[in-house]
Design a protein around this motif. Sequence first.
Motif, PDB file in Angstrom:
ATOM      1  N   MET A 189       0.821  -1.200   0.000  1.00  0.00           N
ATOM      2  CA  MET A 189       0.000   0.000   0.000  1.00  0.00           C
ATOM      3  C   MET A 189       0.860   1.258   0.000  1.00  0.00           C
ATOM      4  N   TRP A 190       1.920   1.287   0.812  1.00  0.00           N
ATOM      5  CA  TRP A 190       2.743   2.491   0.917  1.00  0.00           C
ATOM      6  C   TRP A 190       3.419   2.824  -0.412  1.00  0.00           C
ATOM      7  N   LEU A 191       3.754   1.773  -1.189  1.00  0.00           N
ATOM      8  CA  LEU A 191       4.391   2.009  -2.478  1.00  0.00           C
ATOM      9  C   LEU A 191       3.399   2.601  -3.483  1.00  0.00           C
ATOM     10  N   LYS A 192       2.161   2.126  -3.448  1.00  0.00           N
ATOM     11  CA  LYS A 192       1.121   2.698  -4.312  1.00  0.00           C
ATOM     12  C   LYS A 192       0.918   4.180  -4.001  1.00  0.00           C
ATOM     13  N   ILE A 193       0.858   4.497  -2.701  1.00  0.00           N
ATOM     14  CA  ILE A 193       0.599   5.868  -2.280  1.00  0.00           C
ATOM     15  C   ILE A 193       1.738   6.796  -2.710  1.00  0.00           C
ATOM     16  N   LEU A 194       2.977   6.365  -2.476  1.00  0.00           N
ATOM     17  CA  LEU A 194       4.124   7.197  -2.855  1.00  0.00           C
ATOM     18  C   LEU A 194       4.180   7.399  -4.362  1.00  0.00           C
ATOM     19  N   PHE A 195       3.867   6.359  -5.118  1.00  0.00           N
ATOM     20  CA  PHE A 195       3.902   6.489  -6.575  1.00  0.00           C
ATOM     21  C   PHE A 195       2.831   7.457  -7.074  1.00  0.00           C
ATOM     22  N   VAL A 196       1.626   7.368  -6.505  1.00  0.00           N
ATOM     23  CA  VAL A 196       0.542   8.269  -6.920  1.00  0.00           C
ATOM     24  C   VAL A 196       0.919   9.715  -6.639  1.00  0.00           C
ATOM     25  N   LYS A 197       1.452   9.990  -5.461  1.00  0.00           N
ATOM     26  CA  LYS A 197       1.845  11.349  -5.107  1.00  0.00           C
ATOM     27  C   LYS A 197       2.956  11.856  -6.035  1.00  0.00           C
ATOM     28  N   PHE A 198       3.948  11.015  -6.269  1.00  0.00           N
ATOM     29  CA  PHE A 198       5.067  11.399  -7.143  1.00  0.00           C
ATOM     30  C   PHE A 198       4.593  11.622  -8.579  1.00  0.00           C
ATOM     31  N   TRP A 199       3.756  10.718  -9.104  1.00  0.00           N
ATOM     32  CA  TRP A 199       3.345  10.793 -10.501  1.00  0.00           C
ATOM     33  C   TRP A 199       2.522  12.043 -10.776  1.00  0.00           C
ATOM     34  N   PHE A 200       1.580  12.364  -9.890  1.00  0.00           N
ATOM     35  CA  PHE A 200       0.738  13.537 -10.119  1.00  0.00           C
ATOM     36  C   PHE A 200       1.555  14.832  -9.997  1.00  0.00           C
ATOM     37  N   ALA A 201       2.497  14.883  -9.060  1.00  0.00           N
ATOM     38  CA  ALA A 201       3.340  16.073  -8.938  1.00  0.00           C
ATOM     39  C   ALA A 201       4.171  16.260 -10.199  1.00  0.00           C
ATOM     40  N   GLY A 202       4.740  15.168 -10.710  1.00  0.00           N
ATOM     41  CA  GLY A 202       5.502  15.265 -11.947  1.00  0.00           C
ATOM     42  C   GLY A 202       4.638  15.655 -13.134  1.00  0.00           C
ATOM     43  N   ALA A 203       3.401  15.142 -13.171  1.00  0.00           N
ATOM     44  CA  ALA A 203       2.489  15.479 -14.274  1.00  0.00           C
ATOM     45  C   ALA A 203       2.122  16.960 -14.255  1.00  0.00           C
ATOM     46  N   VAL A 204       1.890  17.518 -13.065  1.00  0.00           N
ATOM     47  CA  VAL A 204       1.578  18.946 -12.962  1.00  0.00           C
ATOM     48  C   VAL A 204       2.773  19.780 -13.413  1.00  0.00           C
ATOM     49  N   CYS A 205       3.966  19.346 -13.041  1.00  0.00           N
ATOM     50  CA  CYS A 205       5.167  20.056 -13.495  1.00  0.00           C
ATOM     51  C   CYS A 205       5.255  20.035 -15.018  1.00  0.00           C
ATOM     52  N   TYR A 206       4.954  18.898 -15.615  1.00  0.00           N
ATOM     53  CA  TYR A 206       5.050  18.764 -17.067  1.00  0.00           C
ATOM     54  C   TYR A 206       4.037  19.651 -17.787  1.00  0.00           C
ATOM     55  N   PHE A 257       1.936  22.140 -16.462  1.00  0.00           N
ATOM     56  CA  PHE A 257       1.820  23.537 -16.039  1.00  0.00           C
ATOM     57  C   PHE A 257       3.139  24.283 -16.187  1.00  0.00           C
ATOM     58  N   LEU A 258       4.200  23.734 -15.583  1.00  0.00           N
ATOM     59  CA  LEU A 258       5.477  24.461 -15.595  1.00  0.00           C
ATOM     60  C   LEU A 258       6.083  24.475 -16.992  1.00  0.00           C
ATOM     61  N   TRP A 259       6.159  23.336 -17.643  1.00  0.00           N
ATOM     62  CA  TRP A 259       6.710  23.288 -18.995  1.00  0.00           C
ATOM     63  C   TRP A 259       5.726  23.840 -20.019  1.00  0.00           C
ATOM     64  N   GLY A 260       4.449  23.577 -19.823  1.00  0.00           N
ATOM     65  CA  GLY A 260       3.469  24.023 -20.800  1.00  0.00           C
ATOM     66  C   GLY A 260       3.215  25.515 -20.786  1.00  0.00           C
ATOM     67  N   LEU A 261       3.230  26.120 -19.580  1.00  0.00           N
ATOM     68  CA  LEU A 261       2.941  27.553 -19.457  1.00  0.00           C
ATOM     69  C   LEU A 261       4.192  28.402 -19.246  1.00  0.00           C
ATOM     70  N   GLY A 262       5.363  27.744 -19.200  1.00  0.00           N
ATOM     71  CA  GLY A 262       6.606  28.483 -18.953  1.00  0.00           C
ATOM     72  C   GLY A 262       6.926  29.512 -20.016  1.00  0.00           C
ATOM     73  N   MET A 263       6.421  29.324 -21.209  1.00  0.00           N
ATOM     74  CA  MET A 263       6.669  30.282 -22.286  1.00  0.00           C
ATOM     75  C   MET A 263       5.782  31.516 -22.182  1.00  0.00           C
ATOM     76  N   TYR A 264       4.694  31.401 -21.432  1.00  0.00           N
ATOM     77  CA  TYR A 264       3.726  32.505 -21.365  1.00  0.00           C
ATOM     78  C   TYR A 264       3.721  33.214 -20.004  1.00  0.00           C
ATOM     79  N   LEU A 265       4.116  32.505 -18.954  1.00  0.00           N
ATOM     80  CA  LEU A 265       4.119  33.087 -17.608  1.00  0.00           C
ATOM     81  C   LEU A 265       5.519  33.035 -17.031  1.00  0.00           C
TER      82      LEU A 265
END
Length: 216
Positions: free
Chosen positions: A54-71, A73-81
Amino acid sequence: MAEKKQKKEDRSAAGYYNLKTDAVDRLVDTKNAPEVSDEEIGKYTSKKKFHIPMWLKILFVKFWFAGAVCYFFLWGLGMYLRGIDLMVVLAVGLGVVTDLMVNRALRHFEREQGENDKWIMVTVRKFWSIFLNVLYAGVLLYCVFRTYYSINMMLGVNAGADASEEVAMLGVEPILFGLFYLGFDMLFILAKRTIVSVFRDAAAKTSGGGKQKENQ
């Protein structure tokens, strides 16, 4: 003689039928059946040979969503903001995703209600919890970017005093960003759990001492 034999066969058939019906009645009688936990049932019903903790599932979900938001939002909007505007948008995105996706995914993994609350910072299940998650995401985001800044400062200092020497600066990308974000998230949650545990122990001791005085 034939009549006796027929009667005997009828009696044996009736007895066999009664025995069968009694067995079926015992099987469908759920009132007197012993209770079996879901974990015990899972041992016999699950066909999976490889079980992910269970702990591995939880850590992976938290890590994956944080990385997805970075991809996105940060990379996608970095040219405009730039600057603070980009950080605000990123904090809002992280907070909303945490409230609507990450925390719901963690609760979906639960075998019992509230089992994974220890992995969640904002455990309140109200409409305004999204604002708390946005604020919390802003704190984590500040810690993450301060970490990037400190690492790049150390890389610059270690490069030496030669101004012509090129320094490979550490850039922001989804994988390392997700790991940093996950690390600070777990650090703050651990601090929260420790503080809550200390207060609970103190309250238990206080209530226990009060009961002892009343008994005396």
